[in-house]
Design a protein around this motif. Sequence first.
Motif, PDB file in Angstrom:
ATOM      1  N   THR A 214       0.829  -1.212   0.000  1.00 20.65           N
ATOM      2  CA  THR A 214       0.000   0.000   0.000  1.00 20.65           C
ATOM      3  C   THR A 214       0.865   1.265   0.000  1.00 20.65           C
ATOM      4  OG1 THR A 214      -0.122  -0.064   2.427  1.00 20.65           O
ATOM      5  CG2 THR A 214      -1.905  -1.142   1.201  1.00 20.65           C
ATOM      6  N   GLY A 215       2.174   1.104  -0.228  1.00 30.58           N
ATOM      7  CA  GLY A 215       3.088   2.236  -0.155  1.00 30.58           C
ATOM      8  C   GLY A 215       2.752   3.355  -1.115  1.00 30.58           C
ATOM      9  N   ALA A 216       2.380   3.007  -2.351  1.00 27.63           N
ATOM     10  CA  ALA A 216       2.056   4.030  -3.350  1.00 27.63           C
ATOM     11  C   ALA A 216       0.844   4.841  -2.914  1.00 27.63           C
ATOM     12  CB  ALA A 216       1.800   3.371  -4.698  1.00 27.63           C
ATOM     13  N   GLU A 217      -0.199   4.159  -2.451  1.00 23.92           N
ATOM     14  CA  GLU A 217      -1.410   4.860  -2.004  1.00 23.92           C
ATOM     15  C   GLU A 217      -1.126   5.736  -0.787  1.00 23.92           C
ATOM     16  OE1 GLU A 217      -5.723   3.894   0.062  1.00 23.92           O
ATOM     17  OE2 GLU A 217      -4.887   2.436  -1.350  1.00 23.92           O
ATOM     18  N   ARG A 218      -0.401   5.197   0.180  1.00 22.28           N
ATOM     19  CA  ARG A 218      -0.120   5.961   1.399  1.00 22.28           C
ATOM     20  C   ARG A 218       0.705   7.205   1.090  1.00 22.28           C
ATOM     21  NH1 ARG A 218       3.148   3.377   4.344  1.00 22.28           N
ATOM     22  NH2 ARG A 218       3.343   1.361   3.288  1.00 22.28           N
ATOM     23  N   LEU A 219       1.683   7.080   0.200  1.00 19.99           N
ATOM     24  CA  LEU A 219       2.518   8.220  -0.167  1.00 19.99           C
ATOM     25  C   LEU A 219       1.696   9.262  -0.924  1.00 19.99           C
ATOM     26  CD1 LEU A 219       5.439   9.269  -0.083  1.00 19.99           C
ATOM     27  CD2 LEU A 219       5.784   8.227  -2.328  1.00 19.99           C
ATOM     28  N   ILE A 227      -2.336   9.946  -8.700  1.00 19.80           N
ATOM     29  CA  ILE A 227      -1.972   8.533  -8.810  1.00 19.80           C
ATOM     30  C   ILE A 227      -2.630   7.926 -10.050  1.00 19.80           C
ATOM     31  CG2 ILE A 227      -3.837   7.721  -7.296  1.00 19.80           C
ATOM     32  CD1 ILE A 227      -1.745   5.718  -6.125  1.00 19.80           C
ATOM     33  N   ALA A 228      -1.829   7.190 -10.830  1.00 22.58           N
ATOM     34  CA  ALA A 228      -2.320   6.611 -12.078  1.00 22.58           C
ATOM     35  C   ALA A 228      -1.779   5.195 -12.249  1.00 22.58           C
ATOM     36  CB  ALA A 228      -1.902   7.483 -13.267  1.00 22.58           C
ATOM     37  N   TYR A 229      -2.402   4.468 -13.164  1.00 24.92           N
ATOM     38  CA  TYR A 229      -1.981   3.100 -13.498  1.00 24.92           C
ATOM     39  C   TYR A 229      -1.387   3.097 -14.897  1.00 24.92           C
ATOM     40  CZ  TYR A 229      -2.399  -1.865 -14.769  1.00 24.92           C
ATOM     41  OH  TYR A 229      -2.147  -3.154 -15.196  1.00 24.92           O
ATOM     42  N   GLU A 243      -0.382   2.722 -21.593  1.00 26.90           N
ATOM     43  CA  GLU A 243      -1.529   3.636 -21.511  1.00 26.90           C
ATOM     44  C   GLU A 243      -1.648   4.169 -20.088  1.00 26.90           C
ATOM     45  OE1 GLU A 243      -6.374   3.780 -22.359  1.00 26.90           O
ATOM     46  OE2 GLU A 243      -5.274   1.888 -22.550  1.00 26.90           O
ATOM     47  N   ILE A 244      -1.754   5.477 -19.946  1.00 29.32           N
ATOM     48  CA  ILE A 244      -1.916   6.111 -18.640  1.00 29.32           C
ATOM     49  C   ILE A 244      -3.386   6.106 -18.271  1.00 29.32           C
ATOM     50  CG2 ILE A 244      -1.534   8.184 -17.261  1.00 29.32           C
ATOM     51  CD1 ILE A 244       1.037   6.869 -18.273  1.00 29.32           C
ATOM     52  N   MET A 245      -3.707   5.468 -17.157  1.00 34.09           N
ATOM     53  CA  MET A 245      -5.089   5.421 -16.676  1.00 34.09           C
ATOM     54  C   MET A 245      -5.138   6.073 -15.294  1.00 34.09           C
ATOM     55  SD  MET A 245      -5.959   1.509 -17.868  1.00 34.09           S
ATOM     56  CE  MET A 245      -7.723   1.704 -17.596  1.00 34.09           C
ATOM     57  N   THR A 246      -5.653   7.290 -15.250  1.00 37.24           N
ATOM     58  CA  THR A 246      -5.688   8.052 -13.998  1.00 37.24           C
ATOM     59  C   THR A 246      -6.637   7.396 -12.998  1.00 37.24           C
ATOM     60  OG1 THR A 246      -5.197  10.099 -15.182  1.00 37.24           O
ATOM     61  CG2 THR A 246      -6.127  10.309 -12.968  1.00 37.24           C
ATOM     62  N   LEU A 247      -6.132   7.136 -11.800  1.00 39.87           N
ATOM     63  CA  LEU A 247      -6.951   6.549 -10.736  1.00 39.87           C
ATOM     64  C   LEU A 247      -7.516   7.622  -9.810  1.00 39.87           C
ATOM     65  CD1 LEU A 247      -4.760   3.438  -9.749  1.00 39.87           C
ATOM     66  CD2 LEU A 247      -6.640   3.563 -11.399  1.00 39.87           C
ATOM     67  N   LEU A 259      -7.688   2.922  -3.496  1.00 39.60           N
ATOM     68  CA  LEU A 259      -6.828   3.084  -4.665  1.00 39.60           C
ATOM     69  C   LEU A 259      -5.984   1.832  -4.921  1.00 39.60           C
ATOM     70  CD1 LEU A 259      -5.745   6.785  -4.109  1.00 39.60           C
ATOM     71  CD2 LEU A 259      -7.488   5.897  -5.657  1.00 39.60           C
ATOM     72  N   THR A 260      -5.563   1.188  -3.832  1.00 42.80           N
ATOM     73  CA  THR A 260      -4.848  -0.087  -3.980  1.00 42.80           C
ATOM     74  C   THR A 260      -5.742  -1.119  -4.641  1.00 42.80           C
ATOM     75  OG1 THR A 260      -3.449   0.343  -2.048  1.00 42.80           O
ATOM     76  CG2 THR A 260      -3.699  -1.953  -2.716  1.00 42.80           C
TER      77      THR A 260
END
Length: 292
Positions: A214-219, A227-229, A243-247, A259-260
Amino acid sequence: MQFLAYIVIYPLLWIISILPFRLLYLLSDGLYVLLYHVIGYRKKVVTSNLKLVFPIKNEKEIAIIRKKFYKHLSDMFLEMAKTMTISKKSLDKRFKLKNPHELKRLEALNKSIILMYAHYASWEWSIAIQNHISFLGLGVYKKLANTYFDKLARAIRSKFNTKLINTKEAINVINEYELKGKKSVIAFISDQSPRLTNEVYWGNFMGINIPCFTGAERLAKKLDLTIAYLKITKVKRGHYVGEIMTLAENPKAHEDYELTDLFLREVEKQIYEAPEFYFWTHKRWKHKDKNN
């Protein structure tokens, strides 16, 4: 011993890296035979993972996916070596970004961007994303035990000006950049299996309850980062599309772990669509029975 391994293997990697692509993939065909039919490299782990996440598939269906995966794995191993000497022009030709305008739109928000992605298709060649951004490119990675190969990995992955930071120093480095007003695009591979702690988040991945990073979400929530995928698709042999998919543009507005979970759902979609391009040799579900 580390240096001995390095001086033996490095010349081989360099020779592979200068091969023309036609010969590279011919060599990959031979590597596939060696890994799959002769050595059986981690075949038990791969088979176990596939049966676990695809319980309704029969032995024949599992075998078809497994063979396709080993062919892709062989390609990917040699593509990693090829990265040592690949040119920017060649990499841009082989790893295209479908929607660079979305990256530009996110940069215009004047917030750093966390880019989450998985061990799917070609995460190594995703360094091509650096050629589409004006922000500083940062890649969070796990330091290798062999210091010589760690230095080599850093050199390869940073050849197009991406700065690599290991997991232990990531938070401090990113915090420092943010305090200085330096905006960045931060790459997180987030589908690994973390160490078990009392605070670990247990989520659902491919229908199985597992601990999740969950580091990416917490940061993102702590520093208010977009935050994107990064969805990476293998179009054909040696050619990929990102492909950039914005979360979330405002991560604090989302519930904890939402988000995770969104990230995991996107990874699942790709696996169900083309399972052969996921990295099945790792034990992603090794803690599946430990959430008591």
